[in-house]
Design a protein around this motif. Structure first.
Motif, PDB file in Angstrom:
ATOM      1  N   UNK A 159      53.671   4.565 111.050  1.00 46.08           N
ATOM      2  CA  UNK A 159      54.409   4.163 109.848  1.00 46.08           C
ATOM      3  C   UNK A 159      53.998   4.946 108.611  1.00 46.08           C
ATOM      4  N   UNK A 160      52.752   5.406 108.551  1.00 45.33           N
ATOM      5  CA  UNK A 160      52.288   6.135 107.376  1.00 45.33           C
ATOM      6  C   UNK A 160      52.585   7.629 107.468  1.00 45.33           C
ATOM      7  N   UNK A 161      53.481   8.015 108.337  1.00 40.25           N
ATOM      8  CA  UNK A 161      53.958   9.373 108.563  1.00 40.25           C
ATOM      9  C   UNK A 161      52.974  10.282 109.274  1.00 40.25           C
ATOM     10  N   UNK A 162      51.906   9.736 109.843  1.00 40.95           N
ATOM     11  CA  UNK A 162      50.998  10.564 110.628  1.00 40.95           C
ATOM     12  C   UNK A 162      51.584  10.707 112.022  1.00 40.95           C
ATOM     13  N   UNK A 210      52.955  14.771 107.203  1.00 42.37           N
ATOM     14  CA  UNK A 210      54.223  14.961 106.488  1.00 42.37           C
ATOM     15  C   UNK A 210      55.377  15.244 107.456  1.00 42.37           C
ATOM     16  N   UNK A 211      55.401  14.501 108.546  1.00 45.47           N
ATOM     17  CA  UNK A 211      56.485  14.563 109.543  1.00 45.47           C
ATOM     18  C   UNK A 211      56.694  15.952 110.145  1.00 45.47           C
ATOM     19  N   UNK A 212      55.606  16.698 110.331  1.00 47.38           N
ATOM     20  CA  UNK A 212      55.701  17.981 111.023  1.00 47.38           C
ATOM     21  C   UNK A 212      55.841  19.192 110.126  1.00 47.38           C
ATOM     22  N   UNK A 213      55.763  19.031 108.821  1.00 46.86           N
ATOM     23  CA  UNK A 213      55.862  20.196 107.932  1.00 46.86           C
ATOM     24  C   UNK A 213      54.567  20.994 107.885  1.00 46.86           C
TER      25      UNK A 213
END
Length: 176
Positions: A66-69, A97-100
């Motif tokens: 949920x914390x974008x990890x 950061x969702x794969x950035x």
């Protein structure tokens, strides 16, 4: 799909953010991909892997939070690269950061061979995976790992963590 042609995903998951239409897909050879429009278009989100000409990587598992990890098992080298010793070099890769952007972790894990069966126990957030028939676990979101193999557990290359829930870990393989 648009953006990924002639490839079968080995891992598929929502981003964990709760945002509709956002998904991750992992593939052998072409790596980690993300969509934000229900799969109408896909964008490659791999770290730069020189051994894969900057584009590839093999992904065998994805765990969003949920914390974008996001934690993914990725090979940064093909087994034909000169420095690979003729084996795949797998690590845990984390993104906040969702794969950035990505950071690599492998403390406590063997560096060679495939990592399979990446699973998260939602009750305690403990992660589980296998490598060459051995079970490993992480209590810090994939930063470090310890062996969790049990006495009598058949060690074979086909062992796979199928699911972890409420402290119970289901592991199966060619021996059942």
């Amino acid at each position: 799909t648009k953006g990924i042609d002639n490839a079968v995903p080995t891992a598929f998951h929502t981003t964990g953010s709760g945002i509709a239409g956002h998904y991750f897909a992992g593939h052998y050879d072409v790596g980690f991909w993300k969509t934000q429009d229900y799969g109408a278009s896909w964008v490659n989100k791999n770290p730069v892997f020189p051994g894969w000409n900057g584009y590839g990587g093999s992904v065998t598992g994805i765990i969003p939070a949920e914390n974008s990890v996001t934690v993914a098992t990725m090979a940064s080298s093909s087994k034909t690269d000169a420095d690979s010793g003729n084996v795949y070099l797998y690590s845990i890769w984390r993104s906040t950061d969702f794969g950035n952007s990505w950071a690599v972790y492998r403390t406590g894990l063997p560096y060679t061979g495939f990592l399979y069966g990446l699973s998260r126990d939602p009750g305690n957030d403990r992660l589980w995976l296998t490598r060459d028939g051995y079970v490993y676990t992480s209590t810090d979101a994939g930063v470090s790992w310890t062996s969790a193999s049990l006495v009598g557990l058949p060690v074979d290359g086909g062992l796979y963590v199928a699911q972890a829930k409420n402290g119970v870990v289901l592991v199966g393989g060619t021996h059942g």
